[in-house]
Write an enzyme that holds these catalytic residues in place. Structure first.
Site, PDB file in Angstrom:
ATOM      1  N   LEU A 247     -33.378   1.794  -3.656  1.00  0.00           N
ATOM      2  CA  LEU A 247     -34.533   2.566  -3.197  1.00  0.00           C
ATOM      3  C   LEU A 247     -35.831   1.963  -3.725  1.00  0.00           C
ATOM      4  O   LEU A 247     -36.918   2.409  -3.373  1.00  0.00           O
ATOM      5  CB  LEU A 247     -34.406   4.021  -3.686  1.00  0.00           C
ATOM      6  CG  LEU A 247     -33.203   4.797  -3.142  1.00  0.00           C
ATOM      7  CD1 LEU A 247     -33.122   6.164  -3.800  1.00  0.00           C
ATOM      8  CD2 LEU A 247     -33.284   4.942  -1.633  1.00  0.00           C
ATOM      9  N   SER A 248     -35.709   0.952  -4.587  1.00  0.00           N
ATOM     10  CA  SER A 248     -36.911   0.389  -5.221  1.00  0.00           C
ATOM     11  C   SER A 248     -37.924  -0.167  -4.217  1.00  0.00           C
ATOM     12  O   SER A 248     -39.126   0.065  -4.376  1.00  0.00           O
ATOM     13  CB  SER A 248     -36.513  -0.688  -6.236  1.00  0.00           C
ATOM     14  OG  SER A 248     -35.787  -0.091  -7.282  1.00  0.00           O
TER      15      SER A 248
ATOM     16  N   LYS B  17     -27.872  -6.446 -15.377  1.00  0.00           N
ATOM     17  CA  LYS B  17     -28.753  -5.921 -16.438  1.00  0.00           C
ATOM     18  C   LYS B  17     -28.468  -6.539 -17.811  1.00  0.00           C
ATOM     19  O   LYS B  17     -29.368  -6.625 -18.636  1.00  0.00           O
ATOM     20  CB  LYS B  17     -28.659  -4.398 -16.518  1.00  0.00           C
ATOM     21  CG  LYS B  17     -29.375  -3.696 -15.363  1.00  0.00           C
ATOM     22  CD  LYS B  17     -29.390  -2.194 -15.577  1.00  0.00           C
ATOM     23  CE  LYS B  17     -30.195  -1.495 -14.484  1.00  0.00           C
ATOM     24  NZ  LYS B  17     -30.385  -0.080 -14.753  1.00  0.00           N
TER      25      LYS B  17
ATOM     26  N   ASN C 169     -34.099  -4.039 -17.354  1.00  0.00           N
ATOM     27  CA  ASN C 169     -34.221  -3.679 -15.932  1.00  0.00           C
ATOM     28  C   ASN C 169     -35.532  -4.159 -15.311  1.00  0.00           C
ATOM     29  O   ASN C 169     -35.739  -4.000 -14.118  1.00  0.00           O
ATOM     30  CB  ASN C 169     -34.052  -2.164 -15.723  1.00  0.00           C
ATOM     31  CG  ASN C 169     -35.309  -1.391 -16.082  1.00  0.00           C
ATOM     32  OD1 ASN C 169     -36.111  -1.844 -16.903  1.00  0.00           O
ATOM     33  ND2 ASN C 169     -35.495  -0.238 -15.477  1.00  0.00           N
TER      34      ASN C 169
ATOM     35  N   ASP D 194     -35.992   2.102 -18.076  1.00  0.00           N
ATOM     36  CA  ASP D 194     -35.160   3.295 -17.846  1.00  0.00           C
ATOM     37  C   ASP D 194     -35.372   4.314 -18.968  1.00  0.00           C
ATOM     38  O   ASP D 194     -35.275   5.520 -18.749  1.00  0.00           O
ATOM     39  CB  ASP D 194     -33.671   2.923 -17.803  1.00  0.00           C
ATOM     40  CG  ASP D 194     -33.250   2.345 -16.456  1.00  0.00           C
ATOM     41  OD1 ASP D 194     -33.934   2.610 -15.455  1.00  0.00           O
ATOM     42  OD2 ASP D 194     -32.232   1.622 -16.417  1.00  0.00           O
TER      43      ASP D 194
ATOM     44  N   GLY E  42     -20.509  10.349 -20.707  1.00  0.00           N
ATOM     45  CA  GLY E  42     -20.412   8.990 -20.184  1.00  0.00           C
ATOM     46  C   GLY E  42     -20.959   7.981 -21.174  1.00  0.00           C
ATOM     47  O   GLY E  42     -21.822   8.319 -22.006  1.00  0.00           O
TER      48      GLY E  42
ATOM     49  N   GLY F 204     -21.630   4.457 -20.131  1.00  0.00           N
ATOM     50  CA  GLY F 204     -21.910   3.245 -19.363  1.00  0.00           C
ATOM     51  C   GLY F 204     -23.331   2.758 -19.622  1.00  0.00           C
ATOM     52  O   GLY F 204     -23.938   3.067 -20.653  1.00  0.00           O
ATOM     53  N   GLY F 205     -23.868   1.994 -18.667  1.00  0.00           N
ATOM     54  CA  GLY F 205     -25.195   1.393 -18.822  1.00  0.00           C
ATOM     55  C   GLY F 205     -26.308   2.425 -18.956  1.00  0.00           C
ATOM     56  O   GLY F 205     -27.172   2.315 -19.831  1.00  0.00           O
TER      57      GLY F 205
ATOM     58  N   TYR G 268     -29.593  11.542  -8.499  1.00  0.00           N
ATOM     59  CA  TYR G 268     -30.707  12.074  -7.695  1.00  0.00           C
ATOM     60  C   TYR G 268     -30.299  12.360  -6.248  1.00  0.00           C
ATOM     61  O   TYR G 268     -31.135  12.777  -5.451  1.00  0.00           O
ATOM     62  CB  TYR G 268     -31.934  11.145  -7.746  1.00  0.00           C
ATOM     63  CG  TYR G 268     -31.610   9.682  -7.599  1.00  0.00           C
ATOM     64  CD1 TYR G 268     -31.433   9.114  -6.351  1.00  0.00           C
ATOM     65  CD2 TYR G 268     -31.474   8.880  -8.717  1.00  0.00           C
ATOM     66  CE1 TYR G 268     -31.124   7.781  -6.218  1.00  0.00           C
ATOM     67  CE2 TYR G 268     -31.162   7.538  -8.604  1.00  0.00           C
ATOM     68  CZ  TYR G 268     -30.988   6.993  -7.345  1.00  0.00           C
ATOM     69  OH  TYR G 268     -30.673   5.664  -7.220  1.00  0.00           O
TER      70      TYR G 268
ATOM     71  N   GLY H 177     -32.307  13.448 -11.593  1.00  0.00           N
ATOM     72  CA  GLY H 177     -32.591  12.045 -11.890  1.00  0.00           C
ATOM     73  C   GLY H 177     -33.741  11.432 -11.110  1.00  0.00           C
ATOM     74  O   GLY H 177     -34.073  10.266 -11.330  1.00  0.00           O
TER      75      GLY H 177
HETATM   76  P1  NAP Z   1     -21.659   2.922 -15.310  1.00  0.00           P
HETATM   77  O1  NAP Z   1     -22.210   1.859 -16.194  1.00  0.00           O
HETATM   78  O2  NAP Z   1     -20.606   2.601 -14.330  1.00  0.00           O
HETATM   79  O3  NAP Z   1     -21.118   4.109 -16.282  1.00  0.00           O
HETATM   80  C1  NAP Z   1     -20.535   5.271 -15.788  1.00  0.00           C
HETATM   81  C2  NAP Z   1     -19.918   6.063 -16.927  1.00  0.00           C
HETATM   82  O4  NAP Z   1     -19.337   7.237 -16.374  1.00  0.00           O
HETATM   83  C3  NAP Z   1     -18.811   5.329 -17.669  1.00  0.00           C
HETATM   84  O5  NAP Z   1     -18.826   5.646 -19.025  1.00  0.00           O
HETATM   85  C4  NAP Z   1     -17.549   5.875 -17.004  1.00  0.00           C
HETATM   86  O6  NAP Z   1     -16.424   5.900 -17.843  1.00  0.00           O
HETATM   87  C5  NAP Z   1     -17.955   7.321 -16.761  1.00  0.00           C
HETATM   88  N1  NAP Z   1     -17.189   7.911 -15.679  1.00  0.00           N
HETATM   89  C6  NAP Z   1     -17.163   7.536 -14.377  1.00  0.00           C
HETATM   90  N2  NAP Z   1     -16.324   8.328 -13.677  1.00  0.00           N
HETATM   91  C7  NAP Z   1     -15.797   9.209 -14.583  1.00  0.00           C
HETATM   92  C8  NAP Z   1     -14.868  10.267 -14.476  1.00  0.00           C
HETATM   93  N3  NAP Z   1     -14.299  10.611 -13.298  1.00  0.00           N
HETATM   94  N4  NAP Z   1     -14.552  10.962 -15.596  1.00  0.00           N
HETATM   95  C9  NAP Z   1     -15.113  10.643 -16.779  1.00  0.00           C
HETATM   96  N5  NAP Z   1     -16.012   9.647 -16.947  1.00  0.00           N
HETATM   97  C10 NAP Z   1     -16.344   8.937 -15.854  1.00  0.00           C
HETATM   98  O7  NAP Z   1     -22.820   3.595 -14.472  1.00  0.00           O
HETATM   99  P2  NAP Z   1     -24.342   3.821 -14.934  1.00  0.00           P
HETATM  100  O8  NAP Z   1     -25.171   2.688 -14.450  1.00  0.00           O
HETATM  101  O9  NAP Z   1     -24.334   4.152 -16.368  1.00  0.00           O
HETATM  102  O10 NAP Z   1     -24.762   5.084 -14.039  1.00  0.00           O
HETATM  103  C11 NAP Z   1     -24.271   6.378 -14.333  1.00  0.00           C
HETATM  104  C12 NAP Z   1     -24.966   7.389 -13.430  1.00  0.00           C
HETATM  105  O11 NAP Z   1     -26.361   7.423 -13.723  1.00  0.00           O
HETATM  106  C13 NAP Z   1     -24.860   7.082 -11.926  1.00  0.00           C
HETATM  107  O12 NAP Z   1     -24.697   8.289 -11.244  1.00  0.00           O
HETATM  108  C14 NAP Z   1     -26.203   6.476 -11.592  1.00  0.00           C
HETATM  109  O13 NAP Z   1     -26.583   6.690 -10.250  1.00  0.00           O
HETATM  110  C15 NAP Z   1     -27.115   7.266 -12.532  1.00  0.00           C
HETATM  111  N6  NAP Z   1     -28.353   6.544 -12.862  1.00  0.00           N
HETATM  112  C16 NAP Z   1     -29.544   7.114 -12.519  1.00  0.00           C
HETATM  113  C17 NAP Z   1     -30.725   6.485 -12.833  1.00  0.00           C
HETATM  114  C18 NAP Z   1     -32.033   7.125 -12.460  1.00  0.00           C
HETATM  115  O14 NAP Z   1     -33.067   6.456 -12.472  1.00  0.00           O
HETATM  116  N7  NAP Z   1     -32.047   8.401 -12.170  1.00  0.00           N
HETATM  117  C19 NAP Z   1     -30.723   5.243 -13.496  1.00  0.00           C
HETATM  118  C20 NAP Z   1     -29.475   4.681 -13.834  1.00  0.00           C
HETATM  119  C21 NAP Z   1     -28.305   5.345 -13.499  1.00  0.00           C
HETATM  120  P3  NAP Z   1     -15.588   4.564 -18.176  1.00  0.00           P
HETATM  121  O15 NAP Z   1     -16.511   3.749 -19.026  1.00  0.00           O
HETATM  122  O16 NAP Z   1     -14.408   5.055 -18.900  1.00  0.00           O
HETATM  123  O17 NAP Z   1     -15.302   3.939 -16.857  1.00  0.00           O
END
Ligand code: NAP
Length: 286
Positions: free
Chosen positions: A19-20, A69, A90, A105, A129, A131-132, A229, A250
């Protein structure tokens, strides 16, 4: 666009859903500056030549989305302290010395929390969670002054690694790792609960990271923050609000991380209202 138009953009793989370009080009048009912001599909194996090419053609700066990233780090000459602590960049911009990078971020995450009157030092944050995005959330909570941060994950080795990775950071908070089974004890003490997983994101909108049993443990007055979001609100935020929690989605994080990046590239304030309106319009019509 003219012969003088300067280039900005975003790299990722995939990139089609980004969306950027929508929000940055809306801001560029509003400011009347001679720039354009383009999506670039860069595969992991092409990262180094792509960045070399950006230097060759005079790209001024670019955003970075998954999966680059972390892998961009060795290609940068300078990395901000926050980005170093997070281990991810980022936003990148060209300088006389080469490419500089930071992570906006964190600023994006904090922005909607700044209007909340809270005693951050005595507030416990629970992050779902590891993740990143959770990395930016940890840094954001630490910068707000939270001393107690609980990270909840499903993969124990990955989770311990996540927590260990913060030991050398400049932040002084206490960060603890927890399985999901700990949530009944963690939630009643939480002043801020952040969903940093994709659970509940479209098209899986019926899902929530907190089951019907767990949501009841959330206290009235806590902040429920979902990084997702689409949809707005998520099921998690709807149910948290029904419990008396204050919901934050978000979208503002997305807008504010973009505004912070544009401000770095253009060296002038970015029109966050225009960027937000462009995003909302785009999301409503897609
Ligand atoms: P990511 O690096 O893939 O990390 C996702 C995390 O969620 C991981 O720790 C993963 O666990 C966990 N997870 C996924 N499915 C799961 C489930 N069913 N049960 C339990 N844990 C689960 O993704 P990310 O980049 O961090 O993004 C995470 C969310 O943030 C996304 O929805 C993304 O759209 C949102 N986000 C929003 C913004 C914004 O500007 N609003 C910016 C960045 C991200 P494992 O490590 O065990 O796989």
């Amino acid at each position: 666009m003219r012969g003088t138009t300067r280039l900005l953009g975003v790299i990722g793989d995939p990139i089609q859903h980004s969306l950027s370009p929508v929000m940055h080009n809306a801001a560029i048009a509003d400011l009347g500056v001679d720039y354009v912001y383009l999506p670039f599909h860069v595969k992991p194996s092409d990262l180094t030549p792509a960045i070399k090419g950006f230097e060759a053609i005079g790209v001024q700066g670019f955003s970075i989305t998954l999966p680059h990233k972390q892998t961009i780090l060795p290609l940068l000459t300078r990395i901000s302290e926050t980005a170093q602590a997070i281990g991810a960049v980022n936003t990148v911009w060209w300088t006389d010395q080469g490419w500089s990078g930071t992570n906006t971020d964190v600023e994006g995450f904090i922005a909607p929390l700044k209007s909340e009157q809270r005693d951050w030092a005595n507030l416990t944050a629970v992050i779902l969670g590891n993740g990143g995005a959770a990395r930016a959330v940890v840094a954001g909570c630490a910068l707000l002054g939270c001393q107690q941060i609980r990270v909840v994950g499903r993969n124990a080795p990955k989770l311990s690694q996540f927590v260990e990775s913060w030991q050398q950071s400049p932040f002084t908070m206490t960060l603890t790792a927890h399985p999901w089974a700990d949530l009944p004890t963690l939630l009643p003490e939480a002043g801020l609960v952040v969903n940093a997983t994709p659970i509940g994101m479209a098209p899986q909108t019926a899902q929530s990271p907190l089951s019907a049993d767990l949501i009841g443990h959330l206290t009235a007055g806590a902040i429920a923050y979902d990084l997702i979001y689409t949809p707005r609100p998520t099921r998690f935020l709807e149910e948290a609000q029904a419990q008396g929690a204050a919901p934050i989605d978000g979208l503002e994080m997305l807008v504010q991380q973009g505004a912070a990046a544009l401000q770095i590239w253009l060296q002038q304030p970015a029109p966050a209202d225009i960027m937000r309106a462009a995003l909302l319009d785009h999301l409503a019509h897609r």
